[in-house]
Design a protein around this motif. Sequence first.
Motif, PDB file in Angstrom:
ATOM      1  N   ASP A 108      34.338  38.158  37.856  1.00  0.00           N
ATOM      2  CA  ASP A 108      33.961  36.811  38.272  1.00  0.00           C
ATOM      3  C   ASP A 108      32.750  36.879  39.187  1.00  0.00           C
ATOM      4  OD1 ASP A 108      36.062  35.671  36.883  1.00  0.00           O
ATOM      5  OD2 ASP A 108      37.392  35.667  38.634  1.00  0.00           O
ATOM      6  N   LYS A 109      31.916  35.854  39.102  1.00  0.00           N
ATOM      7  CA  LYS A 109      30.765  35.779  40.011  1.00  0.00           C
ATOM      8  C   LYS A 109      31.275  35.509  41.423  1.00  0.00           C
ATOM      9  CE  LYS A 109      27.277  34.508  36.717  1.00  0.00           C
ATOM     10  NZ  LYS A 109      26.293  35.535  36.739  1.00  0.00           N
ATOM     11  N   SER A 110      30.702  36.208  42.382  1.00  0.00           N
ATOM     12  CA  SER A 110      31.069  36.060  43.788  1.00  0.00           C
ATOM     13  C   SER A 110      29.807  36.050  44.626  1.00  0.00           C
ATOM     14  CB  SER A 110      31.946  37.220  44.246  1.00  0.00           C
ATOM     15  OG  SER A 110      33.168  37.231  43.578  1.00  0.00           O
ATOM     16  N   ASP A 111      29.916  35.470  45.801  1.00  0.00           N
ATOM     17  CA  ASP A 111      28.804  35.511  46.755  1.00  0.00           C
ATOM     18  C   ASP A 111      28.695  36.924  47.306  1.00  0.00           C
ATOM     19  OD1 ASP A 111      28.334  32.788  46.505  1.00  0.00           O
ATOM     20  OD2 ASP A 111      29.716  32.289  48.139  1.00  0.00           O
ATOM     21  N   TRP A 112      27.455  37.357  47.551  1.00  0.00           N
ATOM     22  CA  TRP A 112      27.251  38.688  48.117  1.00  0.00           C
ATOM     23  C   TRP A 112      27.886  38.781  49.491  1.00  0.00           C
ATOM     24  CZ3 TRP A 112      26.615  41.610  44.389  1.00  0.00           C
ATOM     25  CH2 TRP A 112      25.760  41.332  43.335  1.00  0.00           C
ATOM     26  N   ASP A 113      27.900  37.678  50.213  1.00  0.00           N
ATOM     27  CA  ASP A 113      28.509  37.658  51.542  1.00  0.00           C
ATOM     28  C   ASP A 113      29.996  38.014  51.459  1.00  0.00           C
ATOM     29  OD1 ASP A 113      28.630  37.268  54.312  1.00  0.00           O
ATOM     30  OD2 ASP A 113      29.193  35.163  54.072  1.00  0.00           O
ATOM     31  N   SER A 114      30.697  37.438  50.486  1.00  0.00           N
ATOM     32  CA  SER A 114      32.131  37.714  50.363  1.00  0.00           C
ATOM     33  C   SER A 114      32.396  39.141  49.893  1.00  0.00           C
ATOM     34  CB  SER A 114      32.792  36.719  49.405  1.00  0.00           C
ATOM     35  OG  SER A 114      32.353  36.932  48.090  1.00  0.00           O
ATOM     36  N   LEU A 115      31.405  39.767  49.262  1.00  0.00           N
ATOM     37  CA  LEU A 115      31.540  41.153  48.828  1.00  0.00           C
ATOM     38  C   LEU A 115      31.041  42.131  49.891  1.00  0.00           C
ATOM     39  CD1 LEU A 115      30.337  40.764  45.130  1.00  0.00           C
ATOM     40  CD2 LEU A 115      32.681  41.078  45.938  1.00  0.00           C
ATOM     41  N   ALA A 149      25.384  49.785  44.665  1.00  0.00           N
ATOM     42  CA  ALA A 149      26.650  49.092  44.421  1.00  0.00           C
ATOM     43  C   ALA A 149      26.385  47.628  44.080  1.00  0.00           C
ATOM     44  CB  ALA A 149      27.555  49.192  45.652  1.00  0.00           C
ATOM     45  N   LYS A 150      25.431  47.034  44.774  1.00  0.00           N
ATOM     46  CA  LYS A 150      25.070  45.643  44.504  1.00  0.00           C
ATOM     47  C   LYS A 150      24.497  45.501  43.100  1.00  0.00           C
ATOM     48  CE  LYS A 150      22.605  41.768  46.581  1.00  0.00           C
ATOM     49  NZ  LYS A 150      21.816  41.326  47.729  1.00  0.00           N
ATOM     50  N   ASP A 151      23.646  46.439  42.684  1.00  0.00           N
ATOM     51  CA  ASP A 151      23.101  46.428  41.321  1.00  0.00           C
ATOM     52  C   ASP A 151      24.215  46.535  40.290  1.00  0.00           C
ATOM     53  OD1 ASP A 151      20.528  46.237  42.322  1.00  0.00           O
ATOM     54  OD2 ASP A 151      20.096  48.385  42.075  1.00  0.00           O
ATOM     55  N   TYR A 152      25.167  47.414  40.549  1.00  0.00           N
ATOM     56  CA  TYR A 152      26.285  47.615  39.628  1.00  0.00           C
ATOM     57  C   TYR A 152      27.139  46.349  39.518  1.00  0.00           C
ATOM     58  CZ  TYR A 152      30.755  49.333  37.861  1.00  0.00           C
ATOM     59  OH  TYR A 152      31.912  49.491  37.150  1.00  0.00           O
ATOM     60  N   ARG A 209      27.855  43.780  36.342  1.00  0.00           N
ATOM     61  CA  ARG A 209      29.199  43.391  35.892  1.00  0.00           C
ATOM     62  C   ARG A 209      29.335  41.871  35.860  1.00  0.00           C
ATOM     63  NH1 ARG A 209      33.132  47.072  35.166  1.00  0.00           N
ATOM     64  NH2 ARG A 209      34.660  45.420  35.422  1.00  0.00           N
ATOM     65  N   MET A 210      28.784  41.192  36.857  1.00  0.00           N
ATOM     66  CA  MET A 210      28.849  39.722  36.869  1.00  0.00           C
ATOM     67  C   MET A 210      28.035  39.143  35.717  1.00  0.00           C
ATOM     68  SD  MET A 210      28.611  38.567  40.822  1.00  0.00           S
ATOM     69  CE  MET A 210      28.776  39.867  42.016  1.00  0.00           C
ATOM     70  N   ASP A 211      26.848  39.684  35.488  1.00  0.00           N
ATOM     71  CA  ASP A 211      25.969  39.184  34.425  1.00  0.00           C
ATOM     72  C   ASP A 211      26.575  39.375  33.038  1.00  0.00           C
ATOM     73  OD1 ASP A 211      24.171  38.482  36.388  1.00  0.00           O
ATOM     74  OD2 ASP A 211      22.811  40.162  36.010  1.00  0.00           O
ATOM     75  N   ASN A 212      27.410  40.401  32.877  1.00  0.00           N
ATOM     76  CA  ASN A 212      28.030  40.704  31.590  1.00  0.00           C
ATOM     77  C   ASN A 212      29.481  40.224  31.504  1.00  0.00           C
ATOM     78  OD1 ASN A 212      25.962  42.264  30.011  1.00  0.00           O
ATOM     79  ND2 ASN A 212      25.954  43.404  31.922  1.00  0.00           N
TER      80      ASN A 212
END
Length: 102
Positions: free
Chosen positions: A71-78, A57-60, A64-67
């Motif tokens: 929106d870019k988000s912190d992994w902590d908030s996700l 899920a993190k890779d996915y 999505r963020m890279d493309n």
Amino acid sequence: MASGAPGGNFRTWTPTPPERGSFPLDHDGECKEQMMKYLKCMKFTENKNAPNCRILAKDYLKCRMDNQLMDKSDWDSLGLINLPGDKEQKTETIKEKKSLGN
């Protein structure tokens, strides 16, 4: 037979937008491979929140963020921190130990 709330009380339902805003579709399939791996993992684990599926899920989401598909988000908030194999986790642990004087 009529449908609706008991007693014939019809209320209008107002949909609310997602908490994190829009989530554009991946029309060009830029992250399809990561999505398919994640969905396959979820099917295999019977939709359990398994660590190996969370890594996918993190890779996915990273794709999505890279493309610019989200929106870019912190992994902590996700909720995607301290996963097995995370390099950031190991670095943070070393920094914490050094700051504590251990």
